[in-house]
Design a protein around this motif. Sequence first.
Motif, PDB file in Angstrom:
ATOM      1  N   PHE A  38      -4.406   3.203  37.901  1.00 32.73           N
ATOM      2  CA  PHE A  38      -4.243   1.786  38.215  1.00 32.73           C
ATOM      3  C   PHE A  38      -4.098   1.621  39.726  1.00 32.73           C
ATOM      4  CE2 PHE A  38      -1.082  -1.767  38.722  1.00 32.73           C
ATOM      5  CZ  PHE A  38      -1.977  -2.799  38.474  1.00 32.73           C
ATOM      6  N   TYR A 101       4.575  -7.585  34.564  1.00 36.34           N
ATOM      7  CA  TYR A 101       4.277  -6.977  33.269  1.00 36.34           C
ATOM      8  C   TYR A 101       5.113  -5.717  33.112  1.00 36.34           C
ATOM      9  CZ  TYR A 101       0.194 -10.032  32.940  1.00 36.34           C
ATOM     10  OH  TYR A 101      -0.630 -11.121  32.867  1.00 36.34           O
ATOM     11  N   GLN A 128      -5.305   6.447  32.318  1.00 37.11           N
ATOM     12  CA  GLN A 128      -5.844   5.090  32.271  1.00 37.11           C
ATOM     13  C   GLN A 128      -4.914   4.098  31.588  1.00 37.11           C
ATOM     14  OE1 GLN A 128      -6.870   7.749  30.654  1.00 37.11           O
ATOM     15  NE2 GLN A 128      -7.608   7.310  28.577  1.00 37.11           N
ATOM     16  N   ARG A 131      -3.722   0.779  33.524  1.00 39.68           N
ATOM     17  CA  ARG A 131      -4.894  -0.056  33.851  1.00 39.68           C
ATOM     18  C   ARG A 131      -5.449  -0.748  32.616  1.00 39.68           C
ATOM     19  NH1 ARG A 131     -10.020   1.499  33.341  1.00 39.68           N
ATOM     20  NH2 ARG A 131      -9.464   3.726  33.380  1.00 39.68           N
ATOM     21  N   LEU A 132      -5.645   0.004  31.536  1.00 40.85           N
ATOM     22  CA  LEU A 132      -6.240  -0.576  30.337  1.00 40.85           C
ATOM     23  C   LEU A 132      -5.271  -1.518  29.622  1.00 40.85           C
ATOM     24  CD1 LEU A 132      -8.189   2.468  28.853  1.00 40.85           C
ATOM     25  CD2 LEU A 132      -9.055   0.592  30.252  1.00 40.85           C
ATOM     26  N   GLN A 133      -3.989  -1.152  29.621  1.00 41.02           N
ATOM     27  CA  GLN A 133      -3.013  -2.006  28.943  1.00 41.02           C
ATOM     28  C   GLN A 133      -2.858  -3.327  29.681  1.00 41.02           C
ATOM     29  OE1 GLN A 133       0.410   0.216  27.760  1.00 41.02           O
ATOM     30  NE2 GLN A 133       1.576  -1.579  27.179  1.00 41.02           N
ATOM     31  N   LEU A 134      -2.844  -3.284  30.997  1.00 41.66           N
ATOM     32  CA  LEU A 134      -2.760  -4.528  31.773  1.00 41.66           C
ATOM     33  C   LEU A 134      -4.016  -5.370  31.568  1.00 41.66           C
ATOM     34  CD1 LEU A 134      -1.348  -6.323  33.863  1.00 41.66           C
ATOM     35  CD2 LEU A 134      -2.508  -5.003  35.642  1.00 41.66           C
ATOM     36  N   ASP A 135      -5.173  -4.722  31.521  1.00 39.90           N
ATOM     37  CA  ASP A 135      -6.414  -5.452  31.293  1.00 39.90           C
ATOM     38  C   ASP A 135      -6.386  -6.172  29.950  1.00 39.90           C
ATOM     39  OD1 ASP A 135      -9.323  -6.019  31.909  1.00 39.90           O
ATOM     40  OD2 ASP A 135      -9.556  -4.873  30.055  1.00 39.90           O
ATOM     41  N   ALA A 136      -5.901  -5.480  28.911  1.00 40.74           N
ATOM     42  CA  ALA A 136      -5.818  -6.108  27.587  1.00 40.74           C
ATOM     43  C   ALA A 136      -4.830  -7.268  27.588  1.00 40.74           C
ATOM     44  CB  ALA A 136      -5.409  -5.070  26.548  1.00 40.74           C
ATOM     45  N   THR A 138      -3.940  -9.206  30.110  1.00 39.16           N
ATOM     46  CA  THR A 138      -4.414 -10.366  30.863  1.00 39.16           C
ATOM     47  C   THR A 138      -5.586 -11.054  30.165  1.00 39.16           C
ATOM     48  OG1 THR A 138      -5.751  -8.848  32.218  1.00 39.16           O
ATOM     49  CG2 THR A 138      -3.618  -9.534  33.098  1.00 39.16           C
ATOM     50  N   ARG A 139      -6.373 -10.283  29.402  1.00 38.71           N
ATOM     51  CA  ARG A 139      -7.493 -10.892  28.675  1.00 38.71           C
ATOM     52  C   ARG A 139      -7.029 -11.599  27.405  1.00 38.71           C
ATOM     53  NH1 ARG A 139     -10.597  -7.636  26.420  1.00 38.71           N
ATOM     54  NH2 ARG A 139      -9.734  -5.607  27.015  1.00 38.71           N
TER      55      ARG A 139
END
Length: 304
Positions: A38, A101, A128, A131-136, A138-139
């Motif tokens: 991240f 978060y 990852q 990075r992936l958890q934050l992306d999920a 926020t989406r």
Amino acid sequence: MRPRGDPAAAPHVSIILPVHNAERWLHECLRSVLQQDFAGPMELSVFNDASKDQSLRILEEWKAKLEGSGIPVVIGGHESPYPRGVGYSKNQAIAQSSGSYLCFLDSGPHGCPEVLNTVTQDDVMMPQRVRLQLDAATRHPTSGVPEDLLLFYNHLRKGGGVVRVDQSLVLYRYHPDAATHSVLETTIWTHRVRFLEERVLPRWAAFTIWNAGRQGRRLYRNLSAGARRKVVAFCDVDENKIRKGFYCYEDSEEAPKPRVPILHFRAARPPFVICVKLDLTGGEFEANLRSLHLQEGRDFLHFS
């Protein structure tokens, strides 16, 4: 590793880490924080819950390494004779954090004084994860996680049992800002179907879905292809549904489309997955079920 954002900027993500006598796992756990890919600002918030081993020394050692890589570290804790538990420690770590978060990480065994034989998982994050958890997050900002349900399922997976207490223990306050509203019904449904397939359906070569209506058909459609093939019939008391004779799964990619018989419940074979809510038929459904003299867990289970 990718370069991180300005370490002086307010952290976007706070990694929450409760620690109690975790020296065996702590190096690996903290190394996984350092290895996150991240690129944005994040911090590590640690609460040391009365550790008696070398956990605090290891934390101080890794604080220098992490901050040298642009990851601020906040360490809190207490030196009471006894730990106050993982829940308390997480809450304290959250209180001292400043990220928008939260990402939860556990460092190893953490006995809880209120619950005997409670052990948390010694976690190592994949690079990852943040990075992936934050992306999920926020989406899907309104899609929460049914943590209590997942905790219960993991309890059962580890061989835990269930004891009923007939007294009221908790007053659940339902209000517009409650966290429960962030968990979508479809999320809970998906977890329940997957757990059904994991823990129950492997024991049965075939089964009947009790309810040829909307909920029963929904369950059938949401099963995996292998589990759907085990469904030998729907059963019901609605004469119109029974007279139709079958349910055709029109959205199936199979050719020909699956056609599942609809039977009267007395003509159907157990085991049953029951998709009928209790206390909604004036006792008629419950009386019908009792009349078959079946054993719950072996011959049927309640899904709805």
